[in-house]
Scaffold this active site. Structure first.
Site, PDB file in Angstrom:
ATOM      1  N   ALA A 197       0.814  -1.222   0.000  1.00 35.25           N
ATOM      2  CA  ALA A 197       0.000   0.000   0.000  1.00 35.25           C
ATOM      3  C   ALA A 197       0.849   1.276   0.000  1.00 35.25           C
ATOM      4  O   ALA A 197       0.489   2.274  -0.627  1.00 35.25           O
ATOM      5  CB  ALA A 197      -0.935  -0.002   1.209  1.00 35.25           C
ATOM      6  N   HIS A 221       0.995 -15.565   7.764  1.00 31.57           N
ATOM      7  CA  HIS A 221       1.729 -14.459   8.400  1.00 31.57           C
ATOM      8  C   HIS A 221       1.262 -14.248   9.829  1.00 31.57           C
ATOM      9  O   HIS A 221       0.207 -14.754  10.227  1.00 31.57           O
ATOM     10  CB  HIS A 221       1.535 -13.164   7.598  1.00 31.57           C
ATOM     11  CG  HIS A 221       0.152 -12.567   7.730  1.00 31.57           C
ATOM     12  ND1 HIS A 221      -0.954 -13.105   7.114  1.00 31.57           N
ATOM     13  CD2 HIS A 221      -0.297 -11.476   8.409  1.00 31.57           C
ATOM     14  CE1 HIS A 221      -2.021 -12.375   7.394  1.00 31.57           C
ATOM     15  NE2 HIS A 221      -1.649 -11.383   8.193  1.00 31.57           N
ATOM     16  N   GLN A 230       1.716 -11.137  13.266  1.00 30.06           N
ATOM     17  CA  GLN A 230       2.037  -9.746  13.551  1.00 30.06           C
ATOM     18  C   GLN A 230       2.834  -9.657  14.845  1.00 30.06           C
ATOM     19  O   GLN A 230       2.743 -10.545  15.700  1.00 30.06           O
ATOM     20  CB  GLN A 230       0.765  -8.915  13.675  1.00 30.06           C
ATOM     21  CG  GLN A 230      -0.094  -8.944  12.415  1.00 30.06           C
ATOM     22  CD  GLN A 230      -1.208  -7.904  12.445  1.00 30.06           C
ATOM     23  OE1 GLN A 230      -0.981  -6.726  12.669  1.00 30.06           O
ATOM     24  NE2 GLN A 230      -2.425  -8.359  12.206  1.00 30.06           N
ATOM     25  N   LYS A 272     -18.306 -20.891  18.303  1.00 35.47           N
ATOM     26  CA  LYS A 272     -18.816 -20.478  19.606  1.00 35.47           C
ATOM     27  C   LYS A 272     -18.932 -18.960  19.609  1.00 35.47           C
ATOM     28  O   LYS A 272     -17.980 -18.262  19.230  1.00 35.47           O
ATOM     29  CB  LYS A 272     -17.826 -20.934  20.689  1.00 35.47           C
ATOM     30  CG  LYS A 272     -18.031 -20.293  22.049  1.00 35.47           C
ATOM     31  CD  LYS A 272     -19.307 -20.764  22.712  1.00 35.47           C
ATOM     32  CE  LYS A 272     -19.553 -20.042  24.037  1.00 35.47           C
ATOM     33  NZ  LYS A 272     -20.894 -20.357  24.569  1.00 35.47           N
ATOM     34  N   VAL A 307     -20.724 -13.922  23.545  1.00 37.53           N
ATOM     35  CA  VAL A 307     -21.561 -12.729  23.416  1.00 37.53           C
ATOM     36  C   VAL A 307     -22.232 -12.365  24.740  1.00 37.53           C
ATOM     37  O   VAL A 307     -21.567 -12.403  25.784  1.00 37.53           O
ATOM     38  CB  VAL A 307     -22.550 -12.917  22.245  1.00 37.53           C
ATOM     39  CG1 VAL A 307     -21.813 -12.841  20.903  1.00 37.53           C
ATOM     40  CG2 VAL A 307     -23.302 -14.250  22.348  1.00 37.53           C
ATOM     41  N   GLU A 312     -21.431 -13.966  28.172  1.00 37.57           N
ATOM     42  CA  GLU A 312     -19.980 -13.983  28.267  1.00 37.57           C
ATOM     43  C   GLU A 312     -19.403 -12.572  28.401  1.00 37.57           C
ATOM     44  O   GLU A 312     -18.469 -12.340  29.161  1.00 37.57           O
ATOM     45  CB  GLU A 312     -19.383 -14.675  27.034  1.00 37.57           C
ATOM     46  CG  GLU A 312     -19.633 -16.185  26.978  1.00 37.57           C
ATOM     47  CD  GLU A 312     -21.012 -16.584  26.472  1.00 37.57           C
ATOM     48  OE1 GLU A 312     -21.839 -15.680  26.214  1.00 37.57           O
ATOM     49  OE2 GLU A 312     -21.272 -17.783  26.318  1.00 37.57           O
TER      50      GLU A 312
HETATM   51  O1  LIG Z   1      -4.073  -5.863  11.680  1.00 32.87           O
HETATM   52  P1  LIG Z   1      -5.187  -6.476  10.878  1.00 32.87           P
HETATM   53  O2  LIG Z   1      -4.907  -7.903  10.517  1.00 32.87           O
HETATM   54  O3  LIG Z   1      -5.573  -5.637   9.709  1.00 32.87           O
HETATM   55  O4  LIG Z   1      -6.464  -6.480  11.855  1.00 32.87           O
HETATM   56  C1  LIG Z   1      -6.884  -7.532  12.670  1.00 32.87           C
HETATM   57  O5  LIG Z   1      -6.045  -7.709  13.785  1.00 32.87           O
HETATM   58  C2  LIG Z   1      -5.969  -6.611  14.698  1.00 32.87           C
HETATM   59  C3  LIG Z   1      -5.118  -7.021  15.887  1.00 32.87           C
HETATM   60  O6  LIG Z   1      -5.656  -8.112  16.591  1.00 32.87           O
HETATM   61  C4  LIG Z   1      -7.363  -6.157  15.151  1.00 32.87           C
HETATM   62  O7  LIG Z   1      -7.240  -4.968  15.880  1.00 32.87           O
HETATM   63  C5  LIG Z   1      -8.290  -5.938  13.973  1.00 32.87           C
HETATM   64  O8  LIG Z   1      -9.579  -5.655  14.435  1.00 32.87           O
HETATM   65  C6  LIG Z   1      -8.290  -7.187  13.102  1.00 32.87           C
HETATM   66  O9  LIG Z   1      -9.121  -6.988  11.979  1.00 32.87           O
HETATM   67  O1  LIG Z   2     -28.594 -18.997  24.377  1.00 33.88           O
HETATM   68  P1  LIG Z   2     -28.406 -18.885  22.900  1.00 33.88           P
HETATM   69  O2  LIG Z   2     -29.065 -17.676  22.310  1.00 33.88           O
HETATM   70  O3  LIG Z   2     -28.762 -20.146  22.173  1.00 33.88           O
HETATM   71  O4  LIG Z   2     -26.822 -18.713  22.687  1.00 33.88           O
HETATM   72  C1  LIG Z   2     -26.128 -17.507  22.556  1.00 33.88           C
HETATM   73  O5  LIG Z   2     -26.029 -16.804  23.788  1.00 33.88           O
HETATM   74  C2  LIG Z   2     -25.336 -17.465  24.835  1.00 33.88           C
HETATM   75  C3  LIG Z   2     -25.240 -16.534  26.022  1.00 33.88           C
HETATM   76  O6  LIG Z   2     -24.534 -15.341  25.716  1.00 33.88           O
HETATM   77  C4  LIG Z   2     -23.947 -17.926  24.380  1.00 33.88           C
HETATM   78  O7  LIG Z   2     -23.373 -18.736  25.381  1.00 33.88           O
HETATM   79  C5  LIG Z   2     -24.013 -18.706  23.074  1.00 33.88           C
HETATM   80  O8  LIG Z   2     -22.691 -18.977  22.624  1.00 33.88           O
HETATM   81  C6  LIG Z   2     -24.757 -17.880  22.034  1.00 33.88           C
HETATM   82  O9  LIG Z   2     -24.844 -18.590  20.828  1.00 33.88           O
END
Ligand SMILES: O=P(O)(O)O[C@H]1O[C@H](CO)[C@@H](O)[C@H](O)[C@H]1O
Ligand SMILES: O=P(O)(O)O[C@H]1O[C@H](CO)[C@@H](O)[C@H](O)[C@H]1O
Lengths: 347, 347
Positions: free
Chosen positions: B57, B162, B164, B310, B313, B316
């Protein structure tokens, strides 16, 4: 202006730091693109186990509910009667009993609405039900986690508007950390952390997204997710069931405003995980919890568009969370969006 | 057997708990399905900025490299010269200067190989380069984070093999926490946490995936990601640049074994984020770091198949990490997989 360069910011609720690299939005993106959210969801789907009158996995039939509807999760991560695993005493192999209940709560009988598209009175009903669940489950359990996973990208597998409520016999990591931080702040400064914070943000204005006489939604100074927000009352409130009727109406109104702005940002039903944190319950009900202030966290993953999210991966998982635009930039963008939902504007 | 029911396990490296709900794999999945990883990547692509001889780039042209190749990230999250933001003294609005460098390291000139498919000697070259970078950047910076995001699902936007390397003038949250935990354990027990842990796992056997005279790969007792592993030497080693030539060969061999099993699990190029943690560097080089033990964390997201991951969300993010199968179940599955890569078996 130094805040346009990379720097660290402190999160006083988690006692940790976030790396803010404002200039990183400039890099091109050739990575994963998400499927845009499904925009045409039928109001009623006979195969959707969350719709009124339908049969669920365990054979139970949902009532023809016309407001909120709560039932036990058919595949709960927490059950009331799990045995005690017994620890082998070694500090490196410690286990503990985990007991609780997992409930699912439908917000509305229709699958084709979301909170911002519901009537204010309907959202008030959701809030009332949240308050009731915290009160009821809180008589037994020290922690009642209300959370909503919205959108497939946040692991949500059902488009029907709903959230979950998991109550546990233990204080989970995140609230335990938040409790510790708020307590230490209170002991040092004599006022709840989040009350002082809300007052200052209310004066500074630059991170506010929406505000009302009772409520405030800000992109917190320490936000990690691109458009993360913190929603909290101005009054000192410990738990969601302590909200007055007026405050619940105000909350319904500001939730609708905030979530409308979220949807308007990329003109898509905005995915997020959100949840409420308030003072712990169960045996904690007898303790002094003045250091606590009720609040909701919204963690939305989208970064650049309706289909490009922020990845919290390598560096974030192994070292430290990193964000690509400043919280002030995010707040300004959200603040300036129209108050009317793009879907109702179109019709 | 109580460990087949839900329970909590303690992570001594992070001083936190994970909720293990073994029975949750039984629930059906109607949620998001990932695109399977691209299996036909050309060896050389004239539009890929990571290939030998291509332009990047910023206009620079890559050399015709035939082993590893390191260059400065064209869109770095950390730069050496960012100004000090200056804190406004308020405990709720704290900021700090962040300075550093971000490098990208290609593992191999070919785009169509990954570490498990590379020759052992080629993987040794990768390890040697990691060691060199930690040594060089470590003279100045207290933390040098080597990490690999593999697969589009982990935010990786380029299929060329690769990783980082981000070096910073601060100790990020995760290593700071790990440092604190390992130090406290050492003070109490007189031996490094991870050395005692490796010895015990080596005897217990049930969580071992692969082992060799010098190395051990286990699904840790406290694993949060479904097939998370911890890779560490048996000897007390502080940093990757302290590994002997023999240990580097052994590491190359066990990495190939572990990553082959990962790929064989769902017969797909297994996505993950991985990274190395060792004793801090910079000014920490003059301090006693005996409590540290070098190790790598592998965090792979897939749960059920090549396309169902997994989701960490709602619960968690807001409360506590939760897993759907036990670490012992995961280890057994991985352990029993063939040692030969499914791609070389097919041909
Ligand atoms: O540096 P990259 O590969 O463009 O970006 C990726 O790794 C980074 C470091 O974990 C993260 O912050 C970015 O969100 C992810 O897309
Ligand atoms: O309970 P659900 O909607 O099936 O599941 C979702 O929410 C949960 C609670 O955050 C998570 O553990 C699961 O990984 C996600 O898929």
């Amino acid at each position: 202006m130094p805040l346009e360069h990379q720097h660290l910011r402190y999160n006083p609720l988690r006692d940790s730091w976030v790396l803010v690299s404002a200039h990183r939005m400039k890099r091109p993106w050739a990575g994963q693109v998400e499927k845009p959210a499904e925009e045409h969801i039928p109001r009623y789907d006979q195969n959707n186990p969350l719709c009124p009158g339908n049969k669920r996995a365990n054979g139970e039939v949902n009532p023809e509910y016309d407001s909120t509807f709560v039932f036990e999760n058919d595949f709960p991560a927490l059950q009331p009667d799990a045995p005690d695993p017994g620890s082998d005493q070694d500090p490196l192999f410690q286990s503990k009993a985990a007991r609780g209940v997992c409930k699912v709560m439908c917000f509305h009988p229709w699958s084709d609405v979301t909170l911002p598209l519901m009537k204010k009175e309907e959202v008030v009903k959701v809030i009332d039900k949240w308050a009731e669940l915290v009160k009821d489950l809180g008589t037994v359990y020290p922690w009642v986690q209300i959370f909503e996973n919205k959108g497939a990208v946040m692991g949500c597998s059902n488009p029907h508007p709903h959230c979950q409520v998991w109550a546990s016999n233990f204080l989970p990591n995140e609230p335990a950390l938040s409790d510790r931080c708020q307590r230490a702040y209170y002991q040092k400064h004599g006022e709840p952390l989040l009350l002082q914070y809300a007052k200052q943000e209310s004066e500074k204005k630059e991170r506010i997204v929406v505000e009302s006489p009772d409520w405030l939604a800000v992109v917190p100074y320490w936000a990690t997710w691109p458009y993360q927000t913190l929603l909290l009352p101005r009054r000192h409130v410990l738990r969601i069931n302590d909200l007055t009727a007026d405050e619940r109406e105000g909350l319904a109104a500001i939730m609708k405003q905030l979530l409308t702005k979220y949807d308007n940002l990329f003109e898509v039903s905005f995915p997020y995980s959100m949840g409420w944190h308030g003072a712990p319950t169960g045996s904690y009900l007898e303790e002094d919890n003045s250091h606590w202030q009720l609040h909701a966290h919204y963690y939305p993953p989208l970064l650049r568009s309706a289909t490009v999210k922020k990845f919290m991966v390598g560096y974030e998982m192994l070292a430290q969370e990193q964000r690509d635009l400043t919280p002030e930039q995010a707040a300004e963008k959200l603040r300036n969006l129209p108050e009317e939902h793009y879907k109702t504007r179109q019709t």
